[in-house]
Design an enzyme around this catalytic site. Structure first.
Site, short mmCIF file in Angstrom:
data_model
loop_
_atom_site.label_atom_id
_atom_site.label_comp_id
_atom_site.label_asym_id
_atom_site.label_seq_id
_atom_site.Cartn_x
_atom_site.Cartn_y
_atom_site.Cartn_z
N ASN A 45 15.87 -15.71 -9.86
CA ASN A 45 16.58 -14.57 -10.46
C ASN A 45 17.12 -14.92 -11.84
OD1 ASN A 45 16.33 -13.03 -8.04
ND2 ASN A 45 17.97 -14.27 -7.16
N HIS A 131 22.78 -5.02 -0.28
CA HIS A 131 22.79 -6.47 -0.05
C HIS A 131 23.80 -6.85 1.04
CE1 HIS A 131 23.85 -10.70 -1.25
NE2 HIS A 131 22.54 -10.76 -1.34
N GLU A 177 23.72 -0.29 -4.98
CA GLU A 177 23.28 -1.23 -6.02
C GLU A 177 22.59 -0.44 -7.11
OE1 GLU A 177 20.82 -4.35 -4.26
OE2 GLU A 177 22.20 -4.46 -2.58
N SER A 181 17.80 -5.40 -4.62
CA SER A 181 17.38 -6.80 -4.75
C SER A 181 16.02 -7.11 -4.16
CB SER A 181 18.43 -7.71 -4.12
OG SER A 181 18.60 -7.41 -2.76
N ASP A 206 26.92 -2.31 -7.49
CA ASP A 206 26.58 -3.73 -7.65
C ASP A 206 25.41 -3.83 -8.63
OD1 ASP A 206 25.84 -6.34 -7.47
OD2 ASP A 206 25.59 -6.39 -5.29
N HIS A 209 21.28 -7.31 -10.12
CA HIS A 209 19.92 -7.51 -10.64
C HIS A 209 19.64 -6.63 -11.86
CE1 HIS A 209 18.66 -10.14 -7.37
NE2 HIS A 209 19.49 -9.41 -6.64
N LYS A 240 22.56 -14.77 -11.80
CA LYS A 240 21.16 -14.37 -11.90
C LYS A 240 20.75 -14.39 -13.38
CE LYS A 240 21.78 -12.07 -7.52
NZ LYS A 240 21.38 -13.17 -6.64
C1 LIG Z 1 22.48 -7.38 -4.84
C2 LIG Z 1 23.22 -8.65 -4.72
N1 LIG Z 1 24.57 -8.62 -4.68
C3 LIG Z 1 25.29 -9.74 -4.58
C4 LIG Z 1 24.69 -10.97 -4.51
C5 LIG Z 1 25.54 -12.20 -4.34
O1 LIG Z 1 25.70 -12.85 -5.56
P1 LIG Z 1 25.93 -14.43 -5.60
O2 LIG Z 1 24.59 -15.04 -5.45
O3 LIG Z 1 26.55 -14.67 -6.92
O4 LIG Z 1 26.82 -14.74 -4.46
C6 LIG Z 1 23.30 -11.06 -4.58
C7 LIG Z 1 22.62 -12.37 -4.60
O5 LIG Z 1 22.25 -13.01 -3.73
C8 LIG Z 1 22.54 -9.88 -4.67
O6 LIG Z 1 21.21 -9.91 -4.67
#
Ligand SMILES: Cc1ncc(COP(=O)(O)O)c(C=O)c1O
Length: 391
Positions: A45, A131, A177, A181, A206, A209, A240
């Site tokens: 990522n 997620h 989101e 993801s 969120d 990505h 990411k």
């Molecule tokens: C959509 C989404 N939100 C949150 C996260 C969590 O972020 P982090 O990897 O910084 O804990 C991820 C990553 O794994 C993600 O893909």
């Protein structure tokens, strides 16, 4: 004592759902080394290729010289060091919000923020493909949780009507989101904003990505769609496209002050290492610069190339233009996805097989990600190999 777990592990293996760590013995980048062999990396990522960028390395190294390694305490005790505050100021400026707050990860940001905003008498409406961090935060809050089908605005509206009818006066939080993801598609953000305004709900987005990838200077979908001010809680991660580590929430000053007082994953956890905050700051500064924008546009050249060359079979939206750096090649069967990933790996390409419970049962896929650091020839070689194997 451990028999139960050993049996469960065996059951996972039989269903091709067991997971294993693989050791990468190099820095992150378009090529990585596993067991002494180089692989072209389509699993990361690190969309802008910043994880091993000299700017971030130098920022981290000089912060270590000045501040040492560990923060020593939680943010509210004595762990708030200058790099943390500099990063939060830069994030707020870059995202165009009043304030920002950093967490040790995106996961921690979701887990702390959602229960701080809604409790057991409130309502959460969550997209089905959100997620795990958002799902877990929603469950932890104890609020009534209703899941709406992926990107289904009509169903969300009927849930909002239900909440107004059955739970009048309660807080309603919509969570989604901006770029999903595991599918790489986008939320219909303008329509969601319209609904949240109509029903007086809160909207949490969120952008994990999307930031660094979408919108001028990589500020994400809310900025690109010009609805930043209507998104109450803007979440993201520095882990990411920003190449570092740590989650963030951007929003109003009141929201941030509330989280400082109520987000348990923020309050009861040691502050992130100051050098990581310094690296995150270097990434934000880079993104906001003309050079950063150039890198983002280079990423889009690579994304377009991948879209053009990748065989269409298996792609969810056959005719749609590429909308993010994530290309899911849906295979279906878990074992078939693992076999395909293994075949690509033996040909020198690292492409992860994503299986249940990360995606639904029977919706296993290869998740191919494009980064600005990849060469055109590497993308061409992967697509050629996929075509040859008839994936
Ligand atoms: C959509 C989404 N939100 C949150 C996260 C969590 O972020 P982090 O990897 O910084 O804990 C991820 C990553 O794994 C993600 O893909």
């Amino acid at each position: 004592m451990w028999d139960f777990f050993a049996e469960e592990l065996e059951a996972l293996r039989k269903r091709a759902l067991d997971r294993h760590l693989r050791e990468i013995s190099s820095a992150q980048g378009p090529e990585v080394v596993i067991a002494g062999r180089h692989f072209i990396n389509f699993s990361s990522n690190d969309y802008l290729g910043l994880a091993n960028d000299p700017r971030l390395r130098e920022a981290a190294a000089s912060a270590i010289d000045e501040f040492g390694v560990g923060a020593g305490a939680s943010r509210l005790i004595s762990g708030t060091q200058s790099p943390h505050l500099r990063l939060e100021r830069a994030l707020a400026k870059w995202k165009g919000t009043e304030a920002a707050l950093c967490f040790s990860s995106g996961y921690a940001a979701a887990l702390g923020t959602i229960p701080a905003l809604v409790t057991k008498n409130d309502v959460i409406l969550l997209d089905k493909l959100c997620h795990a961090s958002l799902i877990d935060g929603a469950k932890l809050s104890g609020a009534l949780l209703r899941v709406f089908p992926h990107n289904h605005v009509g169903k969300l509206e009927s849930h909002l009507e239900w909440a107004r009818r059955e739970h009048p006066g309660k807080r309603v939080l919509i969570i989604t989101e901006s770029v999903f993801s595991m599918d790489g598609d986008l939320a219909p953000l303008r329509e969601l904003v319209q609904l949240k305004k109509q029903f007086g709900a809160l909207l949490m987005l969120d952008e994990a990505h999307a930031i660094g990838v979408i919108g001028l200077n990589g500020r994400g979908v809310a900025a690109a769609e010009n609805v930043s001010e209507e998104v109450d809680v803007q979440m993201g991660t520095l882990s990411k496209a920003l190449g570092a580590s740590g989650g963030y929430i951007c929003g109003s000053r009141t929201l941030i002050e509330w989280l400082i007082n109520r987000a348990r994953s923020f309050i009861y956890s040691t502050a992130p290492p100051p050098a990581i905050a310094a690296a995150g700051l270097a990434a934000v500064d880079f993104l906001a610069s003309p050079e950063g924008e150039k890198r983002r546009l280079l990423l889009w050249e690579r994304i377009r190339l991948m879209r053009q060359l990748l065989p269409r079979a298996g792609l969810e939206e056959e005719d749609a233009a590429a909308r993010s750096a994530i290309f899911p090649l849906v295979v279906g069967d878990e074992k078939a996805a693992l076999d395909m990933a293994a075949a690509l790996q033996s040909a020198g390409f690292l492409v992860p097989a994503i299986r249940y419970p990360t995606v639904a049962k029977g919706a296993a896929r290869l998740r191919i990600t494009v980064t600005a650091a990849q060469e055109e020839a590497q993308i061409e070689a992967l697509c050629e190999m996929i075509k040859r194997r008839g994936c």
